[in-house]
Design an enzyme around this catalytic site. Structure first.
Site, PDB file in Angstrom:
ATOM      1  N   GLU A 286      -6.660  72.032  23.542  1.00 45.41           N
ATOM      2  CA  GLU A 286      -7.447  72.365  22.359  1.00 45.41           C
ATOM      3  C   GLU A 286      -8.902  71.896  22.446  1.00 45.41           C
ATOM      4  O   GLU A 286      -9.370  71.113  21.614  1.00 45.41           O
ATOM      5  CB  GLU A 286      -6.773  71.813  21.107  1.00 45.41           C
ATOM      6  CG  GLU A 286      -5.377  72.362  20.926  1.00 45.41           C
ATOM      7  CD  GLU A 286      -4.696  71.932  19.641  1.00 45.41           C
ATOM      8  OE1 GLU A 286      -3.820  72.667  19.173  1.00 45.41           O
ATOM      9  OE2 GLU A 286      -5.035  70.856  19.116  1.00 45.41           O
ATOM     10  N   GLU A 395       1.207  77.308  21.008  1.00 45.75           N
ATOM     11  CA  GLU A 395       1.696  76.259  20.110  1.00 45.75           C
ATOM     12  C   GLU A 395       1.817  76.851  18.721  1.00 45.75           C
ATOM     13  O   GLU A 395       0.902  77.526  18.250  1.00 45.75           O
ATOM     14  CB  GLU A 395       0.728  75.073  20.027  1.00 45.75           C
ATOM     15  CG  GLU A 395       0.699  74.116  21.177  1.00 45.75           C
ATOM     16  CD  GLU A 395      -0.139  72.874  20.822  1.00 45.75           C
ATOM     17  OE1 GLU A 395      -0.213  72.522  19.627  1.00 45.75           O
ATOM     18  OE2 GLU A 395      -0.721  72.279  21.737  1.00 45.75           O
TER      19      GLU A 395
END
Length: 463
Positions: A286, A395
């Protein structure tokens, strides 16, 4: 994910003053220590900032660039600390102790995994795994390389194979600033006092990742391995910043930090570049640069993805981002914006990025309607189709109620044209108790496992 609670894991080996000890720094710009390694070790240049003593018959002095450099040039050593993505608070278990990693031409502290199978690849808008092109499902178990018990790791892969989950995402980083207690796993130590970094290739270091890769090969599971965390869990950008200065937003352009980061990438990629168990390398978990121009992450991703491909042209490379900064279908909400420095479509167009990734956490992003997530998935699938690359729904999760709207996201992923999905996150009983968990965890053998994994796999197999 957003930020998780973390436990830093460390342990380091000191270097002698007269001679550089095993795995110690022995050269590099502005380095003033000994360039002679202990008997049986040789000095090998990893980059212009850092040369390291690795196993070898002779001691040699590295060549050092004469280009003028700052007086505070970095020295590299590697330690461990944990990091992930979403706003999840999780308990973290420890791992083991070790030493730094040699280059691919040096002897490795443990056998490299060499299993059967072929390299996973992109095939149009889908993925091809071991010759089969279709939709795949998998999961995340970031904590797996930090386990010291081999039987626990084997058990996880047994369960994944039985369920038909083909892709597993685990952390390939664990950065620390202080040596942890013995028996705690860490991968890289960034010494704040000395501004040095050391890679741990010992039994409580990368040898744990070795075992994970070997087990994945045995069970036919493919691994996604990111190299750094945006969040402070397991070290993240801040572990580098504490040792070398600057800030998290400057991490992407700090020459010293990027040199250390690339040295770590080289160590890990060189270790597993021949393994069919690697699905893809990810630049990070991320990546974010809050308030930055999108050119910062784009420029960094362009450079690093090309560097990884120069080391390993056979495996796929991805950014590992959340999918933020998307114009297609934008409702002007926070995730669609560029405030975190990402432009999904621009980054996806980078030549050495093989596929796009998207994450989905409505609660953490301030989205009140879970149905919003269906459009998020569909719009990314459209962007990937326009780019001619696969999309990985990498995710996703909810804090409870895993058998309601979360299942709708899975169905949307199947029908929208994404290539695979990885639920966050896998859990099971280990020899030490429950695996590290958060509110999103789905434990093997539970009712939630049946609805969110086994029932989903039935739909995947029908697709």
């Amino acid at each position: 994910m957003r930020s998780l609670s973390s436990i830093a894991l460390l342990s380091v080996v000191g270097a002698a003053s007269a001679q550089a000890g095993p795995w110690a720094q022995c050269g590099g710009k502005s380095f003033s220590g000994s360039s002679e390694c202990a008997s049986g070790w040789k000095c090998q240049e990893l980059n212009e900032w850092f040369s390291q003593c690795v196993p070898g018959a002779e001691s040699t002095t590295p060549t050092v660039s004469s280009t003028p450099t700052p007086t505070d040039a970095p020295s590299v050593s590697i330690t461990a600390s944990a990091t992930t993505g979403i706003n999840k608070s999780i308990s973290v278990s420890s791992a083991s102790k070790s030493t730094p990693l040699p280059s691919s031409s040096s002897a490795s502290p443990s056998p490299r995994p060499t299993g059967s199978g072929s390299f996973a690849k992109a095939d149009g808008l889908q993925f091809s795994i071991d010759g089969e092109t279709k939709y795949f499902a998998g999961t995340n178990a970031y904590w797996l390389p930090f386990q010291m018990n081999d039987a626990d790791i084997d058990s996880v892969f047994d369960h994944l194979e039985q369920a038909g989950l083909k892709i597993l995402r685990v952390w390939g980083f664990n950065d620390v600033n202080t040596a942890p207690s013995p028996g705690t796993v860490y991968f890289q130590l960034h010494d704040k006092e000395k501004s040095t970094s050391t890679i741990n290739t010992g039994k409580d270091g990368l040898q744990r990742l070795d075992y994970v890769v070997a087990a994945a090969e045995k069970h036919g599971v493919k691994l996604i391995i990111p190299f750094v965390n945006s969040w402070d869990d397991y070290g993240g950008y801040n572990a580098y910043v504490k040792a070398y200065g600057g800030s998290k937003t400057e991490w992407f352009t700090n020459e010293k930090i990027q040199s250390v980061y690339q040295a770590y990438i080289k160590a890990v990629v060189s270790r597993y570049r021949d393994s069919p168990a690697i699905f893809a390398w990810e630049l990070g978990n991320e990546p974010r640069c809050s308030g930055c121009s999108t050119d910062v992450i784009h420029g960094w991703a362009t450079k690093i993805s090309a560097y990884i491909k120069s080391l390993d042209p056979n495996h796929m490379v991805a950014l590992g981002d959340e999918g933020m900064g998307l114009t297609i279908g934008s409702d002007q909400s926070y995730p669609y914006g560029t405030s975190e420095g990402n432009d999904f479509e621009k980054n996806l167009a980078i030549p050495d990025i093989d596929f796009g990734t998207l994450h989905l956490y409505t609660t953490d992003w301030g989205i009140k309607d879970n149905a919003w997530g269906n459009g998020w998935v569909e719009n990314h699938a459209k962007a990937c189709k326009a780019a001619g690359k696969p999309c990985l729904f990498e995710e996703y999760g909810m804090k409870g109620n895993h058998c309601t709207d979360e299942l709708k996201w899975q169905k949307t992923s199947l029908s929208s044209g994404t290539a695979a999905d990885l639920i966050w996150q896998y859990g099971q009983q280990l020899s030490t108790g429950e695996s590290p968990k958060d509110a999103y965890s789905i434990f093997y053998g539970t009712d939630e496992w049946k609805c969110a994994v086994m029932d989903h796999m039935e739909n995947v197999n029908k697709n």
